[in-house]
Design a protein around this motif. Structure first.
Motif, PDB file in Angstrom:
ATOM      1  N   LYS A 159       7.325  -1.446 -56.237  1.00 20.97           N
ATOM      2  CA  LYS A 159       6.755  -2.741 -55.866  1.00 20.97           C
ATOM      3  C   LYS A 159       6.660  -3.687 -57.059  1.00 20.97           C
ATOM      4  O   LYS A 159       6.290  -3.278 -58.162  1.00 20.97           O
ATOM      5  CB  LYS A 159       5.382  -2.553 -55.237  1.00 20.97           C
ATOM      6  N   GLU A 160       6.957  -4.950 -56.795  1.00 19.26           N
ATOM      7  CA  GLU A 160       6.924  -5.947 -57.854  1.00 19.26           C
ATOM      8  C   GLU A 160       5.534  -6.112 -58.448  1.00 19.26           C
ATOM      9  O   GLU A 160       5.386  -6.377 -59.645  1.00 19.26           O
ATOM     10  CB  GLU A 160       7.417  -7.287 -57.294  1.00 19.26           C
ATOM     11  N   VAL A 193       1.402  -1.021 -63.285  1.00 20.79           N
ATOM     12  CA  VAL A 193       2.055  -0.461 -64.473  1.00 20.79           C
ATOM     13  C   VAL A 193       3.557  -0.656 -64.342  1.00 20.79           C
ATOM     14  O   VAL A 193       4.142  -0.391 -63.286  1.00 20.79           O
ATOM     15  CB  VAL A 193       1.728   1.038 -64.639  1.00 20.79           C
ATOM     16  N   LYS A 194       4.162  -1.144 -65.411  1.00 20.62           N
ATOM     17  CA  LYS A 194       5.597  -1.432 -65.402  1.00 20.62           C
ATOM     18  C   LYS A 194       6.272  -0.601 -66.488  1.00 20.62           C
ATOM     19  O   LYS A 194       5.961  -0.738 -67.672  1.00 20.62           O
ATOM     20  CB  LYS A 194       5.833  -2.923 -65.598  1.00 20.62           C
ATOM     21  N   ILE A 195       7.193   0.261 -66.049  1.00 22.78           N
ATOM     22  CA  ILE A 195       7.881   1.180 -66.953  1.00 22.78           C
ATOM     23  C   ILE A 195       9.326   0.703 -67.114  1.00 22.78           C
ATOM     24  O   ILE A 195      10.035   0.525 -66.128  1.00 22.78           O
ATOM     25  CB  ILE A 195       7.862   2.608 -66.380  1.00 22.78           C
ATOM     26  N   VAL A 196       9.738   0.497 -68.357  1.00 21.11           N
ATOM     27  CA  VAL A 196      11.078  -0.015 -68.639  1.00 21.11           C
ATOM     28  C   VAL A 196      11.869   1.021 -69.432  1.00 21.11           C
ATOM     29  O   VAL A 196      11.404   1.515 -70.461  1.00 21.11           O
ATOM     30  CB  VAL A 196      11.020  -1.335 -69.444  1.00 21.11           C
ATOM     31  N   GLU A 197      13.052   1.340 -68.936  1.00 19.07           N
ATOM     32  CA  GLU A 197      13.950   2.256 -69.647  1.00 19.07           C
ATOM     33  C   GLU A 197      15.135   1.480 -70.209  1.00 19.07           C
ATOM     34  O   GLU A 197      15.775   0.708 -69.497  1.00 19.07           O
ATOM     35  CB  GLU A 197      14.489   3.342 -68.715  1.00 19.07           C
ATOM     36  N   PHE A 198      15.433   1.690 -71.483  1.00 16.57           N
ATOM     37  CA  PHE A 198      16.661   1.204 -72.093  1.00 16.57           C
ATOM     38  C   PHE A 198      17.635   2.372 -72.100  1.00 16.57           C
ATOM     39  O   PHE A 198      17.332   3.445 -72.640  1.00 16.57           O
ATOM     40  CB  PHE A 198      16.415   0.736 -73.527  1.00 16.57           C
ATOM     41  N   ALA A 249       3.136   2.326 -60.128  1.00 15.88           N
ATOM     42  CA  ALA A 249       4.011   1.811 -61.177  1.00 15.88           C
ATOM     43  C   ALA A 249       5.340   1.384 -60.581  1.00 15.88           C
ATOM     44  O   ALA A 249       5.721   1.820 -59.493  1.00 15.88           O
ATOM     45  CB  ALA A 249       4.231   2.860 -62.267  1.00 15.88           C
ATOM     46  N   ALA A 250       6.022   0.519 -61.297  1.00 11.31           N
ATOM     47  CA  ALA A 250       7.397   0.138 -60.963  1.00 11.31           C
ATOM     48  C   ALA A 250       8.275   0.528 -62.149  1.00 11.31           C
ATOM     49  O   ALA A 250       7.830   0.515 -63.299  1.00 11.31           O
ATOM     50  CB  ALA A 250       7.494  -1.364 -60.709  1.00 11.31           C
ATOM     51  N   PHE A 251       9.505   0.901 -61.843  1.00 14.72           N
ATOM     52  CA  PHE A 251      10.440   1.372 -62.865  1.00 14.72           C
ATOM     53  C   PHE A 251      11.568   0.364 -63.013  1.00 14.72           C
ATOM     54  O   PHE A 251      12.167  -0.068 -62.024  1.00 14.72           O
ATOM     55  CB  PHE A 251      10.999   2.735 -62.464  1.00 14.72           C
ATOM     56  N   TYR A 252      11.873  -0.025 -64.253  1.00 13.74           N
ATOM     57  CA  TYR A 252      12.886  -1.037 -64.537  1.00 13.74           C
ATOM     58  C   TYR A 252      13.940  -0.462 -65.480  1.00 13.74           C
ATOM     59  O   TYR A 252      13.688   0.503 -66.207  1.00 13.74           O
ATOM     60  CB  TYR A 252      12.252  -2.269 -65.194  1.00 13.74           C
ATOM     61  N   PHE A 253      15.117  -1.104 -65.477  1.00 18.87           N
ATOM     62  CA  PHE A 253      16.205  -0.633 -66.332  1.00 18.87           C
ATOM     63  C   PHE A 253      16.817  -1.794 -67.109  1.00 18.87           C
ATOM     64  O   PHE A 253      17.033  -2.883 -66.571  1.00 18.87           O
ATOM     65  CB  PHE A 253      17.301   0.032 -65.501  1.00 18.87           C
ATOM     66  N   VAL A 254      17.093  -1.526 -68.401  1.00 18.85           N
ATOM     67  CA  VAL A 254      17.782  -2.488 -69.264  1.00 18.85           C
ATOM     68  C   VAL A 254      19.025  -1.820 -69.827  1.00 18.85           C
ATOM     69  O   VAL A 254      18.955  -0.719 -70.390  1.00 18.85           O
ATOM     70  CB  VAL A 254      16.882  -2.966 -70.427  1.00 18.85           C
TER      71      VAL A 254
END
Length: 251
Positions: free
Chosen positions: A79-80, A84-89, A118-123
């Motif tokens: 969910k936007e 908690v926002k988790i970002v993976e590079f 939490a939401a999971f993001y990718f870079v």
């Protein structure tokens, strides 16, 4: 009339050999003093530098500002409005990233993303080889065609990862993999986006973001802008997520 004569004690004279020996001994003593003094000075300097470095590291760890991400522009799982926002590079050619995706990410998804905690993001951090860029361009094409399909493709890329030292992520391979996974995307457009480098500017923005965030290896993970020191330690990630969640609740 008696005359008193002053008697003077005879001073023994040193031979040339004895004088030379005394001079050499004196020189050796001066050399030893110089060596000891130099060593002591070097030790003092190194101790001072070590203490200064330790102080700098302590200060930077306690006062460093969280990295600011434009989350709305990143692929998102969950969910936007998750607190908690988790970002993976990551790099799709990175074996460690494949391990992270197979072991750590599923736990994060189950415990936090699926629970709306939490939401999971990718870079994209394409840096290992030329086909790191090719794979990232393919992933970005899929993302812009269908954001949900991105995560299926993300998992498939890591699950079907080739040898890190070989150029396996070719255009044909990437398009064929999308077909194999039956992704709901236009495969001709996917090929065109890869060949035309449609999303190269966006990929470069991701790479610049990694540099500005101090990312030097993959996978690197951030929780609410704070870098995770041990991305393969799920207990450490859990603890950092808890701290981030409590900080959000306290706002």
């Amino acid at each position: 009339m008696s005359q008193n004569k002053r008697k003077t004690a005879a001073i023994p004279q040193m031979s040339k050999q004895e004088k030379r020996k005394a001079e050499l001994e004196h020189q050796k003593q001066k050399t030893r003093i110089l060596i000891v003094s130099t060593i002591a000075l070097v030790v003092i300097i190194f101790v001072g530098l070590f203490m200064l470095a330790a102080k700098d590291n302590s200060n930077s760890g306690s006062s460093a500002e969280p990295v600011s991400f434009n989350y709305s522009e990143l692929p998102r799982l969950g969910k936007e409005d998750a607190p908690v926002k988790i970002v993976e590079f990551g790099d799709f050619k990175c074996p460690a990233c494949a391990q992270f995706t197979g072991v750590i990410k599923p736990q994060i998804v189950q415990e936090y993303v699926n629970q709306d905690k939490a939401a999971f993001y990718f870079v994209n951090m394409a840096f290992i080889g030329p086909d790191s860029t090719t794979a990232s361009l393919a992933a970005l094409s899929v993302y812009h065609q269908n954001s949900d399909a991105f995560w299926t493709y993300y998992d498939a890329l890591y699950a079907n990862q080739g040898d890190e030292n070989k150029e396996w992520a070719t255009t044909d391979y990437l398009v064929d993999l999308a077909r194999k996974e039956s992704l709901p995307v236009d495969f001709d457009l996917l090929r065109k986006d890869i060949e035309d480098k449609t999303y190269m500017d966006e990929l470069q923005t991701d790479i610049d973001l990694a540099k500005n965030a101090g990312v030097s290896s993959t996978p690197t993970v951030f929780v609410n802008g704070v870098m995770v020191k041990e991305p393969f330690n799920i207990e450490a990630i859990d603890a950092q997520i808890k701290v981030a969640s409590e900080a959000v609740d306290a706002e």
